[in-house]
Design a protein around this motif. Structure first.
Motif, PDB file in Angstrom:
ATOM      1  N   CYS A 112     101.692  23.538  55.541  1.00  0.00           N
ATOM      2  CA  CYS A 112     100.219  23.857  55.779  1.00  0.00           C
ATOM      3  C   CYS A 112      99.317  24.178  54.320  1.00  0.00           C
ATOM      4  O   CYS A 112      98.499  24.321  54.737  1.00  0.00           O
ATOM      5  CB  CYS A 112     100.247  23.792  57.021  1.00  0.00           C
ATOM      6  N   CYS A 143     105.794  20.457  65.292  1.00  0.00           N
ATOM      7  CA  CYS A 143     104.255  20.751  64.901  1.00  0.00           C
ATOM      8  C   CYS A 143     104.228  19.406  65.416  1.00  0.00           C
ATOM      9  O   CYS A 143     102.404  19.029  64.722  1.00  0.00           O
ATOM     10  CB  CYS A 143     104.149  20.953  63.559  1.00  0.00           C
ATOM     11  N   CYS A 176     107.992  22.902  54.200  1.00  0.00           N
ATOM     12  CA  CYS A 176     108.705  23.856  54.453  1.00  0.00           C
ATOM     13  C   CYS A 176     109.140  24.928  54.612  1.00  0.00           C
ATOM     14  O   CYS A 176     110.150  25.934  53.415  1.00  0.00           O
ATOM     15  CB  CYS A 176     107.892  24.556  55.377  1.00  0.00           C
TER      16      CYS A 176
HETATM   17 NI1  NFS Z   1     105.712  24.570  58.550  1.00  0.00          NI
HETATM   18 FE1  NFS Z   1     105.734  22.057  58.659  1.00  0.00          FE
HETATM   19 FE2  NFS Z   1     102.448  22.793  59.134  1.00  0.00          FE
HETATM   20 FE3  NFS Z   1     103.742  25.423  59.830  1.00  0.00          FE
HETATM   21 FE4  NFS Z   1     104.004  23.092  61.319  1.00  0.00          FE
HETATM   22  S1  NFS Z   1     103.915  21.222  59.356  1.00  0.00           S
HETATM   23  S2  NFS Z   1     107.105  23.139  58.383  1.00  0.00           S
HETATM   24  S3  NFS Z   1     105.650  25.362  60.742  1.00  0.00           S
HETATM   25  S4  NFS Z   1     102.636  24.276  60.813  1.00  0.00           S
HETATM   26  S5  NFS Z   1     103.238  24.876  58.030  1.00  0.00           S
END
Ligand code: NFS
Ligand code: SF4
Length: 654
Positions: A475, A331, A516
């Motif tokens: 996020c 990301c 996440c």
């Molecule tokens: Ni999760 Fe974290 Fe955000 Fe989406 Fe990217 S940062 S691992 S993928 S964009 S929530």
């Protein structure tokens, strides 16, 4: 008036437009209209007979050169997404396992075993002996066992047995209990090659299996091992949004996903040399701020401020006060190198597996993490003199005093008390209807959803007003934190029942559970709720649901799929990843329920998603028989009178 109603992110984007610094929103506009075949999953380039397209209107080709049809196109594409998402979380987990082994062997100076209780819990789960052994010995073996989970030749993943028995049986019966993590990822790539698996139902079974290897494998290993080394999150105060950066300080932004980098930077920031060098510049101090999931990891464990989530990463640089942004992986947009050119900001990559053209590179390893971290901080300090004060623009002050750090262990303690930690009070409050159910919000923010719309914030407001407890990660949690939601005062926006519970237990109605990978915490919380009793005996019986409104990453798809395969109804906003293949779409959104007791929904109108989840929760409550007739029935006049008579106080009893 305008300025006041704009979000901090919006103020920053306007500023960037003004000073002509390109953003992802500009590049998104430049991409429109995006390819219709791609959007519908009707494009295949898995071999050089292609690229092949299928015409969604039936006027053009219905098959690729090899004869693959729309369902195969979509199912293969879907499986590759699940495989890639799983690979991301799991490769991250592997790094955590290597670090645990190195730490236990004393080969990773600066790191230590912080949460021994969690180490013991994982040891027990892995069948590692703990009696009469040194902590380090146990940790080394746990780390090695975790590493074996990636490539063991036989058996299924060890953490699967943390799921309710009924759930494990479903996985076994369907043949989707994941084996070694790498094996599931590799098999997914193998099966999706030209001339491989060409039955969309069979392909999608592998999507479920590889996604389960993500949730109950990669994500769970990352979460648990990181907790062992960096601490299990407990409620902690923090601040969030671009305002966490300070004008008179040296600012370092840590961006990416693997907390070992961020933890080392935080540790090294206390080094006497660093402090001395900071003061020598005339700056008042050093600010370390996080972005994306690194921010979530730092916030929930240490209360370290969060600059923001995915879609504002360029905006962080445009504050003009960031001396250095250090990144690891995932990301992290290539565009950052370009954004940085407008300012004095240095971009530093740290992993040999993730470099960016135009960025500087300082290689990071378990053995020399502290040295590398110190070197990076010194680079930032040295760069402070290059800051151009004319370019400084910090759009607001930070949202103060938010509370984050709700691991499932913490939730359990808070509900049941330190010595009787239990989900019983939560289950009871769900059964008595004070809390209707629980919703998890997870995943990305996206320019597709409109510039800086507060979609997650709005959803949370709707849910808590209707007595739904919310758990947030990724996020989605970042937007809620920056949007001022994660404060205890939010209980005033709750429905009556939820408010009572929040007040009694002392929790906010939106619980920030981390990054996440920490969606694994939600899997465990749901498993424990099911095992606690009174709400059925499987995760699919629970009045719970999950949503990702603005999915972007393949990781988000894997997360959605592991929740569905674990029995949780999931709604994704915007477009379905398989929209061009009606049978495949039906498999995900309908038939999957017959297989695993839960299904997907995809909904373009984000405003409808709250209601969809609440309807689902009420349906589950009805099925459990906890929506009593008394509560739901509208009484007619005769019944009302009868009821009044019954309820009249008996004379003599007051
Ligand atoms: Ni999760 Fe974290 Fe955000 Fe989406 Fe990217 S940062 S691992 S993928 S964009 S929530
Ligand atoms: Fe075309 Fe089949 Fe090759 Fe895909 S695998 S590019 S559909 S020939």
């Amino acid at each position: 008036m305008e300025e006041k109603q704009k979000t901090v992110d919006q103020v920053m984007l306007d500023r960037m437009k003004e000073i002509k610094v390109e953003t992802m929103y500009d590049r998104y506009q430049a991409q429109l209209p995006q390819c219709g075949y791609g959007s519908l999953a009707l494009c295949c380039r898995h071999c050089n007979y292609g690229p092949c397209n299928i015409d969604p209107f039936g006027n053009g080709p219905k098959k690729g050169v090899c004869g693959a049809d729309a369902n195969t196109f979509a199912a293969r594409h879907y499986l590759r997404m699940n495989g890639a998402g799983t690979a991301c979380h799991s490769d991250h987990a592997r790094a955590a396992a290597h670090l645990l082994v190195a730490t236990a062997r004393g080969e990773a100076p600066g790191y230590r075993i912080k949460d021994v209780d969690k180490l013991m819990m994982v040891a027990e789960c892995f069948g590692v002996k703990t009696k009469d052994r040194k902590i380090n010995e146990i940790a080394e073996e746990v780390g090695e066992m975790a590493l074996m989970e990636f490539g063991k030749p036989y058996g299924t993943l060890l953490f699967l047995k943390r799921a309710p028995e009924a759930r494990q049986k479903i996985w076994e019966k369907l043949g989707i209990a994941p084996r070694a993590i790498d094996r599931e990822v590799t098999e997914s790539l193998h099966r999706t090659g030209m001339g491989g698996d060409q039955d969309y139902r069979n392909l999608t079974k592998q999507s479920m299996r590889v996604a389960l290897a993500d949730g109950w494998g990669g994500c769970m290993i990352a979460t648990e091992l990181q907790d062992i080394m960096f601490g299990t999150p407990k409620p902690v105060q923090g601040r969030s949004n671009l305002g966490v950066m300070k004008k008179d300080h040296i600012n370092i932004v840590v961006h990416g996903h693997e907390p070992q980098l961020a933890e080392a930077i935080v540790l090294a920031s206390g080094d006497p040399d660093v402090i001395k060098a900071t003061h020598a510049t005339g700056a008042k101090g050093l600010v370390i701020a996080g972005l994306c999931c690194t921010a979530n990891e730092l916030l929930v464990r240490h209360g370290i401020p969060m600059a923001g989530h995915m879609t504002i990463q360029e905006g962080a640089i445009a504050t003009g006060v960031v001396e250095l942004m250090v990144v690891d992986i995932q990301c992290v947009m290539q565009a950052l190198a370009e954004t940085a050119k407008h300012f004095h900001t240095k971009i530093v990559t740290t992993l040999s597996k993730a470099k960016i053209d135009g960025a500087e590179h300082v290689e990071f390893s378990d053995e020399h993490a502290l040295e590398a971290a110190k070197k990076i901080i010194m680079m930032a300090i040295d760069n402070y003199k290059n800051r151009d004060n004319n370019k400084v623009f910090i759009p607001s002050s930070a949202e103060p005093n938010l509370i984050a750090g709700f691991s499932h262990e913490t939730i359990k303690y808070m509900l049941g008390g330190r010595f009787r930690a239990s989900y019983r009070p939560l289950n009871d409050n769900i059964i008595n209807g004070r809390i209707r159910g629980v919703v998890g919000i997870a995943g990305c923010t996206s320019p597709r959803a409109g510039a800086c719309d507060q979609n997650y914030v709005n959803l949370v407001r709707e849910l808590i007003a209707n007595n739904i407890l919310v758990v947030a990660t990724g996020c989605a949690a970042g937007q809620c934190a920056s949007g001022g939601l994660m404060i205890p005062e939010l209980k005033d926006e709750c429905g009556k029942g939820l408010r009572e519970v929040c007040e009694a237990v002392g929790i906010p109605p939106v619980l920030h559970s981390g990054a996440c990978v920490d969606n694994s915490r939600i899997l465990i919380a749901c498993s424990e709720m099911a095992k606690e009793g009174g709400l059925g005996n499987d995760i699919s019986d629970l009045p719970v649901a999950g949503a990702c409104l603005e999915w972007m990453s393949e990781k988000a798809i894997a997360i959605g799929q592991f929740f569905v395969a674990s029995g949780i109804y999931i709604v994704f906003g915007m477009n379905s990843p398989v929209a061009g293949a009606p049978d495949m779409q039906r498999l995900l959104t309908k038939e999957m329920e017959d297989l695993v007791g839960a299904r997907w929904d995809f909904e373009r109108d984000l405003k409808k998603i709250g209601k969809m989840m609440m309807d689902h929760i009420e349906k589950k409550r009805d099925a459990l028989g906890i929506n009593t007739a008394k509560e739901r029935k509208l009484y007619d006049m005769a019944e009302r009178r009868a009821l009044e008579r019954e309820c009249k106080p008996v004379p003599g009893h007051h």
